[in-house]
Write a protein that holds these residues in place. Structure first.
Motif, short mmCIF file in Angstrom:
data_model
loop_
_atom_site.label_atom_id
_atom_site.label_comp_id
_atom_site.label_asym_id
_atom_site.label_seq_id
_atom_site.Cartn_x
_atom_site.Cartn_y
_atom_site.Cartn_z
N HIS A 1 -6.33 3.63 -5.69
CA HIS A 1 -7.06 3.91 -4.45
C HIS A 1 -8.54 4.13 -4.71
N HIS B 1 1.17 4.32 -2.64
CA HIS B 1 1.09 5.77 -2.37
C HIS B 1 2.17 6.52 -3.15
N HIS C 1 -7.79 -2.12 3.76
CA HIS C 1 -7.35 -1.16 2.76
C HIS C 1 -6.05 -1.57 2.06
N ASP D 1 0.85 -1.21 0.00
CA ASP D 1 0.00 0.00 0.00
C ASP D 1 0.89 1.26 0.00
N ASN E 1 -5.51 -2.62 -2.07
CA ASN E 1 -4.59 -1.95 -2.98
C ASN E 1 -3.54 -2.91 -3.53
FE LIG Z 1 -3.45 3.60 0.86
#
Ligand SMILES: [Fe+2]
Length: 382
Positions: free
Chosen positions: A266, A201, A280, A197, A284
């Motif tokens: 996202h 980002h 979450h 994740d 991703n």
């Molecule tokens: Fe995230």
């Protein structure tokens, strides 16, 4: 889109204190902000020795310390309301969040809602708060969300199960404390999914249409550090230099996307989380290779730079590399977690939710609802 002549702004937490042992600085930083402290954590985090020691040190140093740890999973408006009651019952002055993304988001929400009427759901969206927040210190126990350095809260409305994103610069803490010792106890599955994740980002911040020069520095450095440390931290959780690379990498990619944005991945992962209760980071991680492959043509030069940050020579190598990274760390495929027919039964609804969230609008290759449905299908087959 956002050429470097375009004006931009860049925000950080008030202070970053980073490195092995920095969790021991939490009491002195807290006392600079107030004498009565509410610690926000959860039952698992409270068992981490460094967290328990921090709470004990706070009890010795502060006038009063209360602990709110009733955060069972992804945070909802109910946890925020209960935490606010705890903050006020303790007559607290400072919020110290010690935990993963769910805990830190709850701590941010408590600190700002003490100064606002209504409930946190009333402030869904962007820049809806009217005044400041209570003093706030955040220390992550996972290397992933970057919540300690972002202006975002992701929270579910408990009455309707709708996941809301709340965005405001006032949600950055006074102090972010990033100590590799706090993340050293993360289990392998969390290390893998939260680490991927965090890489997401960095990639999405860098290829976003809203990229900007200062956030770019953090995005690329964060990708490099995560790429260097993640598999070693997964292999040996006690490898503190690997943990440090992931913790600092996640901090940097969090700073990057807070200042630029995330994008299509996202946007697509949030509905998967809402409909199928998938964490979450995992959502991703399962989308990253396939959606990246689709997006490459929208920003070939930027993806080529991402490839170099990952130690690759060609942008076209990124999807396969990321898929292998997930496989090597035993991240499940989407089809292993959600039966494809169940996924596709709600794919069009999820695609509309994804587009509505706004994040896909930052993607370098523009995605229609039909494109997103096809991408869910491709991810389900990957
Ligand atoms: Fe995230």
């Amino acid at each position: 889109m956002n050429e470097h002549s375009a004006p931009y702004e860049f925000h950080l937490p008030g202070v970053l204190r980073v490195g092995v042992g920095t969790h021991t600085l939490i009491p002195e930083e807290a006392l600079l902000l107030g004498r009565r402290v509410l610690v926000v954590t959860d039952a698992n985090c409270a068992r981490i020795p460094e967290v328990a020691a921090t709470i004990a040190s706070l009890r010795e140093a502060a006038d009063a310390v209360s602990v709110f740890d009733a955060i069972p999973g992804e945070p909802t408006t109910r946890e925020v309301a209960n935490g606010l009651v705890a903050f006020r019952a303790a007559d607290a002055e400072v919020v110290v969040g010690l935990g993963g993304g769910a805990v830190l988001d709850t701590a941010k929400a408590i600190a700002i809602m003490d100064q606002h009427a209504g409930t946190i759901g009333d402030y869904a969206g962007r820049d809806r708060f009217t005044t400041g927040r209570r003093p706030l210190i955040l220390a992550p126990t996972t290397a992933g969300t970057g919540s300690e350095a972002t202006r975002h809260i992701a929270i579910t409305e408990s009455a309707t199960n709708v996941k809301m994103l709340i965005t405001d610069w006032r949600l950055l803490p006074d102090v972010a404390i990033v100590d590799p010792l706090l993340v050293a106890g993360s289990p392998r599955s969390v290390t893998a999914s939260s680490g991927i994740d965090a890489i997401t980002h960095g990639i999405e911040a860098y290829i976003s249409r809203r990229h900007q020069p200062t956030a770019d520095l953090f995005a690329l450095d964060g990708i490099e550090q995560l790429n260097r440390g993640l598999q070693a931290a997964w292999q040996d959780g006690a490898d503190i230099s690997a943990r440090a690379a992931t913790a600092i990498g996640a901090l940097h990619t969090g700073i990057a996307f807070s200042n630029s944005s995330v994008a299509l991945i996202h946007g697509m992962s949030r509905p998967i989380g809402a409909y199928f209760h998938i964490p979450h980071g995992l959502a991703n991680a399962m989308l990253l290779p396939t959606v990246t492959a689709w997006s490459l043509e929208g920003a070939p030069a930027r993806y080529a730079t991402v490839a170099r940050a990952l130690g690759l020579t060609d942008a076209g190598d990124i999807p396969g590399y990321l898929a292998r990274l997930g496989d090597d760390m035993k991240v499940p495929r989407l089809r292993d977690v959600v039966p494809p027919e169940r996924l596709m039964a709600v794919a069009e609804k999820m695609a509309r939710d994804a587009i509505e969230s706004g994040s896909p609008g930052n993607n370098p290759r523009e995605a229609s609802v039909d494109d997103v449905v096809r991408l869910y299908d491709a991810c389900a087959r990957a």
